[in-house]
Scaffold this active site. Structure first.
Site, PDB file in Angstrom:
ATOM      1  N   THR A 120       0.854  -1.179   0.000  1.00  0.00           N
ATOM      2  CA  THR A 120       0.000   0.000   0.000  1.00  0.00           C
ATOM      3  C   THR A 120       0.895   1.235   0.000  1.00  0.00           C
ATOM      4  OG1 THR A 120      -0.118   0.242   2.418  1.00  0.00           O
ATOM      5  CG2 THR A 120      -1.703  -1.261   1.384  1.00  0.00           C
ATOM      6  N   ALA A 161       3.109  -1.226   4.720  1.00  0.00           N
ATOM      7  CA  ALA A 161       2.383  -0.032   5.151  1.00  0.00           C
ATOM      8  C   ALA A 161       3.392   1.088   5.338  1.00  0.00           C
ATOM      9  CB  ALA A 161       1.638  -0.310   6.452  1.00  0.00           C
ATOM     10  N   ILE A 203       7.203  -2.321   7.104  1.00  0.00           N
ATOM     11  CA  ILE A 203       7.115  -0.867   7.139  1.00  0.00           C
ATOM     12  C   ILE A 203       7.857  -0.249   5.959  1.00  0.00           C
ATOM     13  CG2 ILE A 203       7.644   1.209   8.460  1.00  0.00           C
ATOM     14  CD1 ILE A 203       5.436  -0.592   9.652  1.00  0.00           C
ATOM     15  N   LYS A 204       7.123   0.545   5.189  1.00  0.00           N
ATOM     16  CA  LYS A 204       7.725   1.273   4.071  1.00  0.00           C
ATOM     17  C   LYS A 204       8.268   2.604   4.573  1.00  0.00           C
ATOM     18  CE  LYS A 204       5.757   1.240  -0.048  1.00  0.00           C
ATOM     19  NZ  LYS A 204       4.717   1.362  -1.114  1.00  0.00           N
ATOM     20  N   VAL A 205       9.537   2.862   4.260  1.00  0.00           N
ATOM     21  CA  VAL A 205      10.162   4.132   4.617  1.00  0.00           C
ATOM     22  C   VAL A 205      10.757   4.742   3.358  1.00  0.00           C
ATOM     23  CG1 VAL A 205      10.670   3.327   6.956  1.00  0.00           C
ATOM     24  CG2 VAL A 205      12.415   3.116   5.178  1.00  0.00           C
TER      25      VAL A 205
END
Length: 218
Positions: free
Chosen positions: A27, A56, A82-84
């Protein structure tokens, strides 16, 4: 190569999961904003529909903010990655997330150097955006091939997610380039089923079957 769905729409995710081809979901803030509502609740619903990783994205600009957001999102379920962003602060957060046992996906990668930095920081996944590169006259699939080739030879363990996929040909290109994952919009995933000869074959078989006397069908 695994196929992830690039979507936050529960109907799309549910349908794609029913096809048995879905390895995970990615996402981003734009996709989530289209759906509205409470993001953690939406994320939990996605995790219930999908067995694989669910990415996310955090919205903080400093590592401390990113880690704080990440801990909240990761509490939704063990599937959450976790997308960073590909920034110095983003990579600082990768190191801290690794210490917390939270997987990371470094996103908005557009160059070999960025991918190398993300891998050295310990990112679990790295997402080069091939469609956006193509839009600027560059060759996104060639970048994926360059990254994947070097990572294999250097023994780097980060998995490459080819993102910003615009069409089925992109899927073919990144598979040949050695990507571990292609994350595709629902429309593209559905297009991958389609070939005119398949449609013609089905129509021909149905026409032939309809000419068989009823007693022979049984």
């Amino acid at each position: 190569m695994q196929l992830f769905l690039d979507s936050a729409n529960l109907s799309e995710i549910r349908e794609a999961a029913s096809w048995g081809v879905l390895g995970g979901v990615t996402t981003n803030p734009t996709l989530v904003a289209r759906e509205g509502g409470d993001f953690p609740r939406l994320l939990a619903e996605i995790c219930r529909l999908v067995h694989g990783p669910v990415s996310a994205e955090v919205m903080g600009t400093e590592a401390a903010e990113m880690v704080r957001e990440a801990r909240e999102l990761a509490s939704v379920g063990s599937q959450v990655v976790i997308k960073v962003p590909m920034t110095s602060e983003g990579l600082k957060s990768v190191i801290q997330l690794q210490a917390l046992g939270i997987r990371s996906n470094v996103t908005l990668v557009f160059s070999f150097n960025q991918a190398l930095l993300a891998a050295r920081a310990g990112a679990d996944y790295i997402s080069p955006f091939i469609g956006r590169l193509d839009d600027q006259g560059a060759d996104g699939a060639a970048l994926v091939a360059e990254i994947c080739g070097f990572f294999r030879s250097a023994g780097l363990e980060s998995r490459i997610i080819a993102a910003s996929i615009r069409n089925p040909l992109h899927v073919v290109q990144v598979a040949r380039a050695g990507a571990h994952v292609a994350t595709v919009p629902f429309a593209v995933l559905r297009q991958m089923f389609v070939h005119p000869l398949t449609d013609l074959g089905i129509a021909r078989f149905q026409a032939d079957w309809n000419r068989v006397p009823e007693k022979k069908k049984n």
